[in-house]
Design a protein around this motif. Structure first.
Motif, PDB file in Angstrom:
ATOM      1  N   ALA A  44       0.865  -1.187   0.000  1.00  0.00           N
ATOM      2  CA  ALA A  44       0.000   0.000   0.000  1.00  0.00           C
ATOM      3  C   ALA A  44       0.895   1.228   0.000  1.00  0.00           C
ATOM      4  O   ALA A  44       1.814   1.323   0.808  1.00  0.00           O
ATOM      5  CB  ALA A  44      -0.887   0.000   1.235  1.00  0.00           C
ATOM      6  N   ASN A  45       0.610   2.143  -0.901  1.00  0.00           N
ATOM      7  CA  ASN A  45       1.405   3.373  -1.020  1.00  0.00           C
ATOM      8  C   ASN A  45       0.728   4.536  -0.295  1.00  0.00           C
ATOM      9  O   ASN A  45      -0.485   4.716  -0.388  1.00  0.00           O
ATOM     10  CB  ASN A  45       1.581   3.715  -2.507  1.00  0.00           C
ATOM     11  N   TYR A  46       1.536   5.294   0.438  1.00  0.00           N
ATOM     12  CA  TYR A  46       1.093   6.568   1.000  1.00  0.00           C
ATOM     13  C   TYR A  46       2.025   7.668   0.516  1.00  0.00           C
ATOM     14  O   TYR A  46       3.242   7.562   0.689  1.00  0.00           O
ATOM     15  CB  TYR A  46       1.114   6.541   2.537  1.00  0.00           C
TER      16      TYR A  46
ATOM     17  N   GLY B 243       6.266   8.497 -14.948  1.00  0.00           N
ATOM     18  CA  GLY B 243       4.944   9.070 -15.157  1.00  0.00           C
ATOM     19  C   GLY B 243       4.286   9.348 -13.822  1.00  0.00           C
ATOM     20  O   GLY B 243       4.700   8.833 -12.790  1.00  0.00           O
ATOM     21  N   GLY B 244       3.235  10.176 -13.840  1.00  0.00           N
ATOM     22  CA  GLY B 244       2.547  10.519 -12.598  1.00  0.00           C
ATOM     23  C   GLY B 244       3.264  11.664 -11.912  1.00  0.00           C
ATOM     24  O   GLY B 244       4.008  12.417 -12.541  1.00  0.00           O
ATOM     25  N   HIS B 245       3.053  11.792 -10.603  1.00  0.00           N
ATOM     26  CA  HIS B 245       3.750  12.845  -9.860  1.00  0.00           C
ATOM     27  C   HIS B 245       5.192  12.420  -9.649  1.00  0.00           C
ATOM     28  O   HIS B 245       5.467  11.287  -9.248  1.00  0.00           O
ATOM     29  CB  HIS B 245       3.021  13.123  -8.544  1.00  0.00           C
TER      30      HIS B 245
ATOM     31  N   VAL C  33     -10.318   5.939 -22.954  1.00  0.00           N
ATOM     32  CA  VAL C  33      -9.731   7.080 -23.685  1.00  0.00           C
ATOM     33  C   VAL C  33      -8.270   7.269 -23.251  1.00  0.00           C
ATOM     34  O   VAL C  33      -7.384   7.506 -24.081  1.00  0.00           O
ATOM     35  CB  VAL C  33     -10.553   8.367 -23.414  1.00  0.00           C
ATOM     36  N   TYR C  34      -8.030   7.149 -21.960  1.00  0.00           N
ATOM     37  CA  TYR C  34      -6.672   7.281 -21.407  1.00  0.00           C
ATOM     38  C   TYR C  34      -5.807   6.102 -21.876  1.00  0.00           C
ATOM     39  O   TYR C  34      -4.681   6.285 -22.379  1.00  0.00           O
ATOM     40  CB  TYR C  34      -6.796   7.343 -19.879  1.00  0.00           C
ATOM     41  N   LYS C  35      -6.345   4.877 -21.751  1.00  0.00           N
ATOM     42  CA  LYS C  35      -5.571   3.699 -22.183  1.00  0.00           C
ATOM     43  C   LYS C  35      -5.183   3.822 -23.654  1.00  0.00           C
ATOM     44  O   LYS C  35      -4.033   3.560 -24.027  1.00  0.00           O
ATOM     45  CB  LYS C  35      -6.389   2.416 -21.972  1.00  0.00           C
TER      46      LYS C  35
HETATM   47  C1  FMN Z   1      -1.413   7.305 -13.303  1.00  0.00           C
HETATM   48  C2  FMN Z   1      -0.293   7.311 -12.306  1.00  0.00           C
HETATM   49  C3  FMN Z   1      -0.597   7.545 -10.960  1.00  0.00           C
HETATM   50  C4  FMN Z   1       0.423   7.504  -9.990  1.00  0.00           C
HETATM   51  N1  FMN Z   1       0.093   7.638  -8.665  1.00  0.00           N
HETATM   52  C5  FMN Z   1       1.053   7.514  -7.721  1.00  0.00           C
HETATM   53  C6  FMN Z   1       0.734   7.541  -6.333  1.00  0.00           C
HETATM   54  O1  FMN Z   1      -0.433   7.647  -5.935  1.00  0.00           O
HETATM   55  N2  FMN Z   1       1.761   7.437  -5.441  1.00  0.00           N
HETATM   56  C7  FMN Z   1       3.067   7.297  -5.834  1.00  0.00           C
HETATM   57  O2  FMN Z   1       3.958   7.205  -5.003  1.00  0.00           O
HETATM   58  N3  FMN Z   1       3.394   7.256  -7.146  1.00  0.00           N
HETATM   59  C8  FMN Z   1       2.432   7.342  -8.083  1.00  0.00           C
HETATM   60  N4  FMN Z   1       2.775   7.264  -9.419  1.00  0.00           N
HETATM   61  C9  FMN Z   1       4.190   7.062  -9.786  1.00  0.00           C
HETATM   62  C10 FMN Z   1       4.511   5.559  -9.813  1.00  0.00           C
HETATM   63  O3  FMN Z   1       4.505   5.031  -8.507  1.00  0.00           O
HETATM   64  C11 FMN Z   1       5.895   5.295 -10.451  1.00  0.00           C
HETATM   65  O4  FMN Z   1       6.909   6.017  -9.788  1.00  0.00           O
HETATM   66  C12 FMN Z   1       5.917   5.660 -11.927  1.00  0.00           C
HETATM   67  O5  FMN Z   1       4.729   5.290 -12.557  1.00  0.00           O
HETATM   68  C13 FMN Z   1       7.101   4.988 -12.605  1.00  0.00           C
HETATM   69  O6  FMN Z   1       7.279   5.487 -13.890  1.00  0.00           O
HETATM   70  P1  FMN Z   1       6.570   4.869 -15.210  1.00  0.00           P
HETATM   71  O7  FMN Z   1       5.172   5.393 -15.165  1.00  0.00           O
HETATM   72  O8  FMN Z   1       7.363   5.436 -16.323  1.00  0.00           O
HETATM   73  O9  FMN Z   1       6.618   3.381 -15.113  1.00  0.00           O
HETATM   74  C14 FMN Z   1       1.774   7.288 -10.390  1.00  0.00           C
HETATM   75  C15 FMN Z   1       2.067   7.065 -11.747  1.00  0.00           C
HETATM   76  C16 FMN Z   1       1.061   7.066 -12.701  1.00  0.00           C
HETATM   77  C17 FMN Z   1       1.419   6.793 -14.142  1.00  0.00           C
END
Ligand code: FMN
Length: 368
Positions: A115-117, A188-190, A253-255
């Motif tokens: 579980a991620n926080y 990707g993501g934050h 749409v995202y996929k």
């Molecule tokens: C749609 C999305 C949502 C994410 N949400 C989180 C999150 O809630 N918590 C977190 O630590 N990382 C989050 N991440 C980052 C991922 O844990 C991870 O570091 C990242 O996806 C790795 O890079 P990649 O997307 O190129 O595989 C998210 C990534 C994506 C793509």
């Protein structure tokens, strides 16, 4: 802060440096690279390092692959039951939702999930997650305080910490974690990282010693996984690649946008910061391009910032520049929402099941 766009450069740099590093392994004292001796071969002759082997045993895994936190429960179950490490994101769940998620995950898996926080926010549901028997807690965006670590340990759960620099790896190691995730700017993501993987990984590996380190950012194929492992990592975290699977809770749409994107489609930016002002990597879409065309103005002066771009039966209205991505159930101008993607998105060309994807990644790993 102006948006930074490195046009795929950091991923290419990591791949180049990893290739150089792995070519340089023959005849090089491995300890000088901060790596563990390679001691095991897969049936096709591909090697896993000792840390990687140890990690598979310790966590009961078939593959040295962790899911990134997003994607929903069905994806986490599918990943875990296919032999990798599943993941659920609990930062924004209420304590009661959390208790139910963890209870269901424990029933549906062998406990190979975490579980991620995100520690930018108070981990309000942590107590309930532990009470329900969550086996592994992983923190990102901050080093947990000692009393939080004590809660995790007292509940018998394992501890993972995401790091992105030498400095926070040093701090994390003082807490004796069971694994580290080293995130790079490619992700990707934050994006907690401010540097590419190639600039931080060797320092993090040296500091980690025998503690498993997983790399996160831009990993989409078995070849990427091989380069990561040959650089000394125990495995890799895949976020974007798992979002583009049948079980993920991303909207179609995202996929489909992930499938259509190429390696230059992402941008590292602060565009979608309405409810969390932090850097992220997304696909360049019309919201980003309109904002960029206006000179990337601050909140309050952004183009069309009072627009409701979509609605969800459970999550309600989504405003432009909000962090929520298009999920199943959203209706509206979905292309205008934040579509997170890492620099490996150019290698995402289909929507397999999580199980099919893992088998393919392993085949590619063995044959590369
Ligand atoms: C749609 C999305 C949502 C994410 N949400 C989180 C999150 O809630 N918590 C977190 O630590 N990382 C989050 N991440 C980052 C991922 O844990 C991870 O570091 C990242 O996806 C790795 O890079 P990649 O997307 O190129 O595989 C998210 C990534 C994506 C793509």
């Amino acid at each position: 802060m102006s948006p930074i766009d490195d046009d795929g450069m950091s991923r290419r740099k990591f791949m180049r440096q990893s290739a150089v590093l792995s070519l340089g392994l023959a005849g090089t004292p491995i300890s000088t690279l901060g790596q563990q001796p390679v001691d095991s071969r897969t049936k096709e002759g591909r090697t896993l390092n000792a840390n990687s082997q140890e990690m598979l045993t310790r966590f009961g895994l078939k593959y040295p692959i962790f899911q990134g936190a997003p994607g929903g429960e069905a994806l986490a179950v599918a990943v875990a039951n296919s032999g990798a490490m599943g993941a659920v994101s609990l930062t924004w769940d209420t304590p009661e939702q959390t208790f139910d998620v963890v209870t269901r995950m424990n029933e549906a898996t062998e406990g190979n999930y975490y579980a991620n926080y995100v520690l930018h926010f108070e981990p309000k549901s942590l107590d309930r997650a532990l009470e329900a028997g969550c086996p592994i807690i992983q923190f990102s965006w901050g080093i947990p305080k000692k009393y939080i670590v004590a809660k995790v340990r007292n509940a018998g759960a394992r501890l993972g910490i995401q790091v992105s620099s030498k400095l926070n790896a040093e701090k994390a190691m003082q807490l004796d974690p069971d694994f580290l995730i080293c995130q790079g700017l490619e992700a990707g993501g934050h994006v907690q990282a401010t540097l590419p993987l190639a600039d931080t990984l060797q320092d993090v590996l040296r500091l980690a010693g025998g503690t498993p380190v997983l790399v996160a950012g831009g990993i989409s194929t078995g070849q990427d996984l091989r380069l990561a492992i040959e650089s000394g990592a125990s495995g890799a975290v895949l976020g974007t690649r798992f979002m583009a699977t049948k079980e993920s809770d991303a909207h179609d749409v995202y996929k489909n946008s992930l499938v259509e994107a190429n390696e230059d489609s992402t941008v590292y930016t602060i565009c979608f910061n309405r409810d969390w002002n932090a850097a992220h990597r997304v696909l360049r879409n019309s919201t980003f391009l309109d904002w960029e065309a206006e000179g990337c103005p601050d909140t309050g002066s952004k183009p069309k910032e009072d627009d409701v771009v979509a609605e969800h039966p459970v999550y309600g209205k989504a405003m432009r520049y909000e962090t929520v991505p298009p999920m199943q159930g959203h209706e509206g101008a979905l292309e205008e929402m934040a579509m997170y993607a890492g620099q490996g998105v150019g290698q995402v060309n289909d929507l397999p099941t999580a199980g099919e994807l893992l088998e393919r990644l392993w085949r590619e790993f063995e044959r590369s």
